[in-house]
Design a protein around this motif. Sequence first.
Motif, PDB file in Angstrom:
ATOM      1  N   PHE A 171       0.796  -1.179   0.241  1.00  0.00           N
ATOM      2  CA  PHE A 171      -0.066   0.275  -0.276  1.00  0.00           C
ATOM      3  C   PHE A 171       0.401   1.266   0.390  1.00  0.00           C
ATOM      4  CE2 PHE A 171      -2.280  -3.336   3.233  1.00  0.00           C
ATOM      5  CZ  PHE A 171      -3.114  -3.807   1.498  1.00  0.00           C
ATOM      6  N   PRO A 172       1.761   1.783  -0.950  1.00  0.00           N
ATOM      7  CA  PRO A 172       2.783   2.638  -1.040  1.00  0.00           C
ATOM      8  C   PRO A 172       1.973   3.838  -0.907  1.00  0.00           C
ATOM      9  CG  PRO A 172       1.929   1.759  -2.937  1.00  0.00           C
ATOM     10  CD  PRO A 172       1.231   0.709  -2.451  1.00  0.00           C
ATOM     11  N   SER A 173       0.469   3.768  -1.242  1.00  0.00           N
ATOM     12  CA  SER A 173      -0.221   5.428  -1.617  1.00  0.00           C
ATOM     13  C   SER A 173      -0.436   5.605   0.189  1.00  0.00           C
ATOM     14  CB  SER A 173      -1.572   5.147  -2.216  1.00  0.00           C
ATOM     15  OG  SER A 173      -2.420   4.068  -1.637  1.00  0.00           O
ATOM     16  N   LEU A 174      -0.390   4.692   1.207  1.00  0.00           N
ATOM     17  CA  LEU A 174      -0.770   5.213   1.855  1.00  0.00           C
ATOM     18  C   LEU A 174       0.371   6.031   3.062  1.00  0.00           C
ATOM     19  CD1 LEU A 174      -3.209   2.011   3.572  1.00  0.00           C
ATOM     20  CD2 LEU A 174      -4.102   4.982   2.708  1.00  0.00           C
ATOM     21  N   SER A 175       1.638   4.874   2.626  1.00  0.00           N
ATOM     22  CA  SER A 175       2.851   5.569   3.460  1.00  0.00           C
ATOM     23  C   SER A 175       2.979   6.490   3.912  1.00  0.00           C
ATOM     24  CB  SER A 175       4.130   4.941   2.411  1.00  0.00           C
ATOM     25  OG  SER A 175       4.192   3.683   2.576  1.00  0.00           O
ATOM     26  N   HIS A 176       2.543   8.016   2.791  1.00  0.00           N
ATOM     27  CA  HIS A 176       2.438   9.189   3.415  1.00  0.00           C
ATOM     28  C   HIS A 176       1.392   9.685   4.798  1.00  0.00           C
ATOM     29  CE1 HIS A 176      -0.755   9.480   0.871  1.00  0.00           C
ATOM     30  NE2 HIS A 176      -1.186  10.400   1.598  1.00  0.00           N
ATOM     31  N   LEU A 177       0.984   8.797   4.619  1.00  0.00           N
ATOM     32  CA  LEU A 177      -0.100   9.304   5.926  1.00  0.00           C
ATOM     33  C   LEU A 177       0.104   9.196   7.396  1.00  0.00           C
ATOM     34  CD1 LEU A 177      -3.572   7.550   4.412  1.00  0.00           C
ATOM     35  CD2 LEU A 177      -2.949   9.340   4.588  1.00  0.00           C
ATOM     36  N   ARG A 178       1.188   8.315   7.123  1.00  0.00           N
ATOM     37  CA  ARG A 178       1.956   7.943   8.926  1.00  0.00           C
ATOM     38  C   ARG A 178       2.341   8.612   9.865  1.00  0.00           C
ATOM     39  NH1 ARG A 178       5.594   5.000  11.296  1.00  0.00           N
ATOM     40  NH2 ARG A 178       7.256   5.662  12.648  1.00  0.00           N
ATOM     41  N   PHE A 179       2.428  10.231   9.181  1.00  0.00           N
ATOM     42  CA  PHE A 179       3.056  10.974   9.754  1.00  0.00           C
ATOM     43  C   PHE A 179       1.314  11.893   9.657  1.00  0.00           C
ATOM     44  CE2 PHE A 179       6.896  10.115   8.237  1.00  0.00           C
ATOM     45  CZ  PHE A 179       7.246   9.833   9.640  1.00  0.00           C
ATOM     46  N   ALA A 180       0.500  12.116   9.634  1.00  0.00           N
ATOM     47  CA  ALA A 180      -1.315  12.660   9.388  1.00  0.00           C
ATOM     48  C   ALA A 180      -1.587  12.915  11.093  1.00  0.00           C
ATOM     49  CB  ALA A 180      -1.639  12.329   8.486  1.00  0.00           C
ATOM     50  N   ASP A 181      -1.041  11.672  12.519  1.00  0.00           N
ATOM     51  CA  ASP A 181      -1.051  11.952  13.100  1.00  0.00           C
ATOM     52  C   ASP A 181       0.546  12.356  13.896  1.00  0.00           C
ATOM     53  OD1 ASP A 181      -3.038  11.629  15.011  1.00  0.00           O
ATOM     54  OD2 ASP A 181      -3.311   9.788  15.240  1.00  0.00           O
ATOM     55  N   SER A 182      -0.091  12.321  15.234  1.00  0.00           N
ATOM     56  CA  SER A 182       0.901  12.499  16.505  1.00  0.00           C
ATOM     57  C   SER A 182       0.410  11.762  17.713  1.00  0.00           C
ATOM     58  CB  SER A 182       0.718  14.138  16.559  1.00  0.00           C
ATOM     59  OG  SER A 182       1.827  14.170  17.489  1.00  0.00           O
ATOM     60  N   PRO A 183       1.346  10.852  17.987  1.00  0.00           N
ATOM     61  CA  PRO A 183       2.519  10.374  17.144  1.00  0.00           C
ATOM     62  C   PRO A 183       2.223   9.702  16.342  1.00  0.00           C
ATOM     63  CG  PRO A 183       1.753   9.087  19.317  1.00  0.00           C
ATOM     64  CD  PRO A 183       0.367   9.704  18.842  1.00  0.00           C
ATOM     65  N   PRO A 184       2.928   9.463  15.516  1.00  0.00           N
ATOM     66  CA  PRO A 184       3.093   9.178  13.956  1.00  0.00           C
ATOM     67  C   PRO A 184       2.496   7.638  14.556  1.00  0.00           C
ATOM     68  CG  PRO A 184       4.733   9.878  14.191  1.00  0.00           C
ATOM     69  CD  PRO A 184       4.780  10.115  15.600  1.00  0.00           C
ATOM     70  N   LEU A 185       1.685   7.293  13.421  1.00  0.00           N
ATOM     71  CA  LEU A 185       0.926   5.803  12.914  1.00  0.00           C
ATOM     72  C   LEU A 185       1.661   4.742  12.691  1.00  0.00           C
ATOM     73  CD1 LEU A 185      -2.677   7.055  10.850  1.00  0.00           C
ATOM     74  CD2 LEU A 185      -2.557   6.278  13.352  1.00  0.00           C
ATOM     75  N   PRO A 186       1.836   4.169  13.729  1.00  0.00           N
ATOM     76  CA  PRO A 186       2.089   2.622  13.275  1.00  0.00           C
ATOM     77  C   PRO A 186       2.282   1.944  11.969  1.00  0.00           C
ATOM     78  CG  PRO A 186       1.594   1.984  15.025  1.00  0.00           C
ATOM     79  CD  PRO A 186       0.744   3.383  14.388  1.00  0.00           C
ATOM     80  N   TYR A 187       3.136   1.359  10.964  1.00  0.00           N
ATOM     81  CA  TYR A 187       3.442   0.801  10.417  1.00  0.00           C
ATOM     82  C   TYR A 187       2.496  -0.340  10.076  1.00  0.00           C
ATOM     83  CZ  TYR A 187       6.384   3.758   7.785  1.00  0.00           C
ATOM     84  OH  TYR A 187       7.411   4.639   7.618  1.00  0.00           O
ATOM     85  N   ARG A 188       1.799  -1.188  10.500  1.00  0.00           N
ATOM     86  CA  ARG A 188       1.573  -2.219  11.376  1.00  0.00           C
ATOM     87  C   ARG A 188      -0.397  -1.517  11.116  1.00  0.00           C
ATOM     88  NH1 ARG A 188       0.109  -6.874  16.439  1.00  0.00           N
ATOM     89  NH2 ARG A 188      -1.095  -7.815  15.034  1.00  0.00           N
ATOM     90  N   ARG A 189       0.078  -0.726  11.976  1.00  0.00           N
ATOM     91  CA  ARG A 189      -1.776   0.122  12.022  1.00  0.00           C
ATOM     92  C   ARG A 189      -2.309   0.553  10.798  1.00  0.00           C
ATOM     93  NH1 ARG A 189      -4.983   4.311  14.805  1.00  0.00           N
ATOM     94  NH2 ARG A 189      -7.007   3.963  14.122  1.00  0.00           N
TER      95      ARG A 189
END
Length: 264
Positions: A62-80
């Motif tokens: 899911f490469p298109s989701l990777s940039h969403l990691r820092f949309a929340d604080s703290p950063p979303l875990p990759y497993r989530r």
Amino acid sequence: MAPSTASPPQAAAASTIPWQILDIVANNLDPKTLALASCVSKSWSSAMSSDHLWEHLCTTHFPSLSHLRFADSPPLPYRRLFGLGLTSTKRRQRPPQKPRIPLESLLFIITVNNSKSPPVTLIKPGTALPSDPKSMFRFDFDVRDHEKWLRFEVLEETNVTWNVVLRGFEGVFTMMDCKGKGSFVSGSDGWFSTELPAAGCCCAASCGGTSGMVADMRLVMREEGRRRVVERVSVGVLSIVSWRYVGVDDGLRYLQHFLEPCDV
């Protein structure tokens, strides 16, 4: 003195797998096995949920989701993020639900008028339309035998209205209300179209949203002496994306948002 039943320290240490070994094994597991392994114990859960394990899986699937990691604080875990992507994919692959209203429960009412001829109305029940869900939401109505339509003379300034009514007038939705000039091709057929509002609650028509679909009407003409009269009326719903007519089920799923009774 009774013999001790406690395990020797050496045996206890041997029963615990070093985290380095778990990490090596985890790097070779697929996402499903990795998720199952994280349920073994707290230590396994910590090791198998590591970001460095799930980052590669997430960016690969899911490469298109990777940039969403820092949309929340703290950063979303990759497993989530991986779980969100997997759930979204399954939902998109799920076949759409059957429409709650059948074509047979609808009534198509089409009215055409201009300044020179009195209004003429065509009423067509859904029971008279092809109900194959694989067919297109496009219907032709022959009006050559309708006496009122024979007396109707088509002008450039021709207004058309297309209403869809739910059985017993439990609901009504105006698919098209075009006032003004139609687009007449080669002096014969007349084309009218209106972009449809987004499906949703009763206020969808006033909130400015669009559905990506267009209501389409065609008046097929013929010469009757010096007059042009309508011999066939064609209506349908087009997708703006593909510029093809949508399927019957897609059209019904759209209409049910506006025709089913709702709380005011």
